[in-house]
Write a protein that holds these residues in place. Structure first.
Motif, PDB file in Angstrom:
ATOM      1  N   PHE A 386      -5.127   0.418   4.692  1.00 28.70           N
ATOM      2  CA  PHE A 386      -4.899   1.885   4.538  1.00 28.70           C
ATOM      3  C   PHE A 386      -3.497   2.133   5.305  1.00 28.70           C
ATOM      4  O   PHE A 386      -2.609   2.812   5.011  1.00 28.70           O
ATOM      5  CB  PHE A 386      -5.832   2.668   5.194  1.00 28.70           C
ATOM      6  CG  PHE A 386      -6.969   2.888   4.474  1.00 28.70           C
ATOM      7  CD1 PHE A 386      -7.000   2.501   3.040  1.00 28.70           C
ATOM      8  CD2 PHE A 386      -8.172   3.557   4.745  1.00 28.70           C
ATOM      9  CE1 PHE A 386      -8.211   2.736   2.153  1.00 28.70           C
ATOM     10  CE2 PHE A 386      -9.217   4.100   3.910  1.00 28.70           C
ATOM     11  CZ  PHE A 386      -9.237   3.462   2.417  1.00 28.70           C
ATOM     12  N   LEU A 387      -3.198   1.357   6.463  1.00 28.31           N
ATOM     13  CA  LEU A 387      -2.048   1.432   7.297  1.00 28.31           C
ATOM     14  C   LEU A 387      -0.966   0.990   6.442  1.00 28.31           C
ATOM     15  O   LEU A 387       0.167   1.695   6.477  1.00 28.31           O
ATOM     16  CB  LEU A 387      -2.199   0.908   8.671  1.00 28.31           C
ATOM     17  CG  LEU A 387      -2.769   1.664   9.781  1.00 28.31           C
ATOM     18  CD1 LEU A 387      -3.034   0.649  11.051  1.00 28.31           C
ATOM     19  CD2 LEU A 387      -1.939   2.757  10.070  1.00 28.31           C
ATOM     20  N   THR A 388      -1.041  -0.012   5.812  1.00 23.85           N
ATOM     21  CA  THR A 388      -0.048  -0.720   4.994  1.00 23.85           C
ATOM     22  C   THR A 388       0.450   0.376   3.753  1.00 23.85           C
ATOM     23  O   THR A 388       1.662   0.564   3.761  1.00 23.85           O
ATOM     24  CB  THR A 388      -0.458  -1.942   4.391  1.00 23.85           C
ATOM     25  OG1 THR A 388      -0.733  -2.626   5.449  1.00 23.85           O
ATOM     26  CG2 THR A 388       0.684  -2.573   3.809  1.00 23.85           C
ATOM     27  N   LEU A 389      -0.476   0.762   3.202  1.00 19.90           N
ATOM     28  CA  LEU A 389      -0.372   1.728   1.976  1.00 19.90           C
ATOM     29  C   LEU A 389       0.351   2.959   2.314  1.00 19.90           C
ATOM     30  O   LEU A 389       1.229   3.555   1.729  1.00 19.90           O
ATOM     31  CB  LEU A 389      -1.813   2.155   1.157  1.00 19.90           C
ATOM     32  CG  LEU A 389      -2.114   0.809   0.430  1.00 19.90           C
ATOM     33  CD1 LEU A 389      -3.695   1.366  -0.101  1.00 19.90           C
ATOM     34  CD2 LEU A 389      -1.259   0.292  -0.580  1.00 19.90           C
ATOM     35  N   GLU A 390       0.052   3.460   3.573  1.00 20.45           N
ATOM     36  CA  GLU A 390       0.569   5.090   4.186  1.00 20.45           C
ATOM     37  C   GLU A 390       1.995   4.538   4.485  1.00 20.45           C
ATOM     38  O   GLU A 390       2.941   5.166   4.140  1.00 20.45           O
ATOM     39  CB  GLU A 390      -0.011   5.301   5.335  1.00 20.45           C
ATOM     40  CG  GLU A 390       0.293   6.503   5.858  1.00 20.45           C
ATOM     41  CD  GLU A 390       0.247   7.889   4.924  1.00 20.45           C
ATOM     42  OE1 GLU A 390       0.795   8.930   5.006  1.00 20.45           O
ATOM     43  OE2 GLU A 390      -0.702   7.593   3.682  1.00 20.45           O
ATOM     44  N   ILE A 391       2.411   3.482   5.020  1.00 13.87           N
ATOM     45  CA  ILE A 391       3.811   3.210   5.399  1.00 13.87           C
ATOM     46  C   ILE A 391       4.532   2.875   4.180  1.00 13.87           C
ATOM     47  O   ILE A 391       5.832   3.414   3.855  1.00 13.87           O
ATOM     48  CB  ILE A 391       3.781   1.667   6.156  1.00 13.87           C
ATOM     49  CG1 ILE A 391       3.320   2.023   7.648  1.00 13.87           C
ATOM     50  CG2 ILE A 391       5.303   1.269   6.575  1.00 13.87           C
ATOM     51  CD1 ILE A 391       3.011   0.762   8.368  1.00 13.87           C
TER      52      ILE A 391
END
Length: 549
Positions: A386-391
């Motif tokens: 999720f963090l990677t996709l949000e970045i």
């Protein structure tokens, strides 16, 4: 301000919650109880003063439609830590709980409490320059410091360490409110700030105790390899934007190009494929090299951490690989189905979002029953994704940036913005945190299920029933209904009744008292009805705290 405004529904429920926690405190934790009481009174005073003046909301541009939430944000994490202390002290001498575990948790409690108190002092100093200065006074600070010192004893390392937590949290909450305008209330920013400071402060403490073992001796106990692995990955992902911006700046300087402003909300793709390659290369270096090096340094891994994870997964290949296949099937089916519904159906977005709460139940409940350790790792992996996709969405990284932005936008609500989408983070963390916080020796078997029960079952039923059949509203300005709250409370009680015999068959110790369960479900249900804060973030923690008592 009228008396009805001073004692609104949210504050009344918070008072019920605090009373329940403080009533359960044993005499050995009396200093911690006094500290929580002082913190709550100070939080109430600052909250009333902030909402009277309005200066803080104008300066920090908090989320519209939400109250300041300072009281709830200030007491949530300390109350959770105190409930864990109560549970652990109850297990002392009964389930072989160690004294050093209690000492470590006491330090964590005071770290959470001092972090929140530091933010309250900051807002107190901020409001001194306005026309509505709170009557906090120096005596609150003195009483709080004395209580903290009496609890921990005179330990210079602890005192300095706790002071650093307070300073770091007060700085971080300002940064969050300025960097993400209109994305959070003060209480939500306080909860996030204190949580991050405690989590990464724990990482720093382990690192410093490894380097300077003769000076930093305040770390008691040792965390698991899975916890260390998750911490390392999350640290790498949080450092990724900083590294990427620095590398972009260096490349721009070398190529004599002006530094472009990063795209917001995925509105335009990142300039060139080369920048995207640089992003993916930076990610690979941080996650495959830097983070594993830190993991190996602070913890004794028998293999390279990545290889150890593969070894851990295949230790029980049939169950865990089947569980992974089950998760992949549910994710693929739900993403395709719900995305098509959101584009071509007239179903209201609030109901569409609750389908994902049910998907969370289908995914996490079987794993929590039969593979709880593997679920710890899976929660960390999901949060990393999720963090990677949000970045990628925020920076518009090719080729996924625009697609991820369009997909996320189909499920947002008024609490999200183009700058930051928080709904999926809050749902995942709401389910994961009660499991991560649960003790190895757990005499309250429903506590790890707090997020799944409160969000996946209770919140979903409350929203669906309240939206379709709700008539009696809790307040004139709110949308929550009595029928929805009753449905949510009833559904959680029924699900818990079905879970307890199943937990008994899997070897859990059954000591969950029905009075404790009823009060926990009722208080968390009423909080969902009255609060204007992000319920996915607060309700699971409140419910978990009450289930531990």
């Amino acid at each position: 301000m009228a008396a009805a405004d001073l004692c609104n529904g949210e504050r009344f429920v918070v008072l019920m919650f605090l009373s329940r926690v403080l009533f359960s405190v044993p005499t050995s934790l009396s200093y911690e109880a006094i500290g929580l009481g002082v913190l709550a009174v100070a939080g109430l005073i600052v909250e009333i003063s902030v909402e009277r003046s309005g200066d803080a909301a104008r300066r920090f541009r908090t989320r519209r439609g939400a109250s300041s939430g300072i009281l709830l944000g200030a007491i949530t994490l300390p109350a959770v830590m105190l409930s864990r202390l109560i549970q652990l002290s109850r297990s002392l001498g009964v389930h072989n709980a160690r004294v050093d575990e209690i000492e470590r948790m006491q330090l964590q409690y005071w770290a959470a409490s001092v972090s929140c108190f530091g933010v309250l002092i900051f807002f107190f100093l901020f409001l001194r320059h306005s026309s509505s200065s709170p009557k906090l006074g120096i005596w609150f600070v003195v009483a709080y410091v004395i209580t903290c010192c009496l609890s921990l004893g005179v330990k210079s390392n602890d005192d300095v360490w706790l002071l650093c937590h307070g300073l770091a949290c007060s700085t971080l909450v300002q940064h969050i409110l300025h960097a993400f305008p209109s994305c959070a209330s003060i209480g939500e920013a306080l909860l996030v700030s204190s949580g991050l400071v405690i989590y990464f402060g724990d990482m720093l403490a382990y690192t410093l105790s490894k380097i300077f073992s003769q000076f930093f001796n305040f770390i008691h106990g040792k965390q698991t390899r899975i916890s260390t692995f998750i911490q390392g990955i999350l640290l790498g992902l949080l450092l990724l934007p900083l590294l990427y911006k620095c590398l972009l700046h260096i490349c721009d300087q070398l190529s004599a190009l002006s530094e472009p402003k990063p795209p917001v909300g995925g509105g335009s793709p990142c300039r060139g494929v080369g920048r995207s390659i640089l992003f993916y290369a930076s990610s690979a270096v941080l996650l495959a090299v830097v983070a594993p090096l830190w993991m190996e340094y602070v913890h004794d891994f028998p293999l390279h951490p990545v290889l150890w994870i593969f070894d851990f997964v295949i230790a029980e290949p049939l169950e865990r690989l089947l569980l992974c296949s089950y998760w992949i099937a549910i994710i693929c089916a739900s993403v395709v189905r719900f995305y098509n519904i959101s584009k071509h159906s007239k179903i209201e977005r609030i109901l569409l979002r609750k389908y994902y709460h049910l998907v969370a139940v289908l995914m996490f409940l079987p794993a929590l029953l039969f593979q709880p350790k593997f679920l710890d790792l899976a929660f960390g992996a999901a949060l990393a994704v999720f963090l990677t996709l949000e970045i990628i969405r925020v920076w518009g990284i090719w080729p996924l940036g625009q697609f991820v932005h369009e997909f996320m936008n189909a499920f947002t609500d008024h609490r999200d913005s183009d700058l930051l989408v928080v709904s999926h983070f809050s749902l995942l963390l709401g389910c994961a945190l009660p499991k991560w916080l649960s003790l190895e020796v757990n005499d309250r078997p429903l506590a790890p299920f707090a997020g799944i029960l409160s969000l996946g079952i209770g919140d979903t039923m409350a929203s669906v029933v309240g939206h379709k059949y709700g008539v009696l509203r809790w307040s004139k300005t709110g949308k929550k209904t009595v029928e929805g709250t009753a449905a949510g409370i009833t559904s959680v009680l029924l699900t818990s009744s079905a879970l307890l015999p199943l937990l008994a068959s899997t070897g859990y110790m059954l000591s969950q008292h029905w009075w404790s369960l009823l009060s926990a479900v009722t208080v968390s249900g009423l909080l969902e009805a009255y609060t204007t804060q992000l319920d996915n973030a607060f309700i699971p923690l409140i419910f978990y705290s009450l289930l531990c008592l």
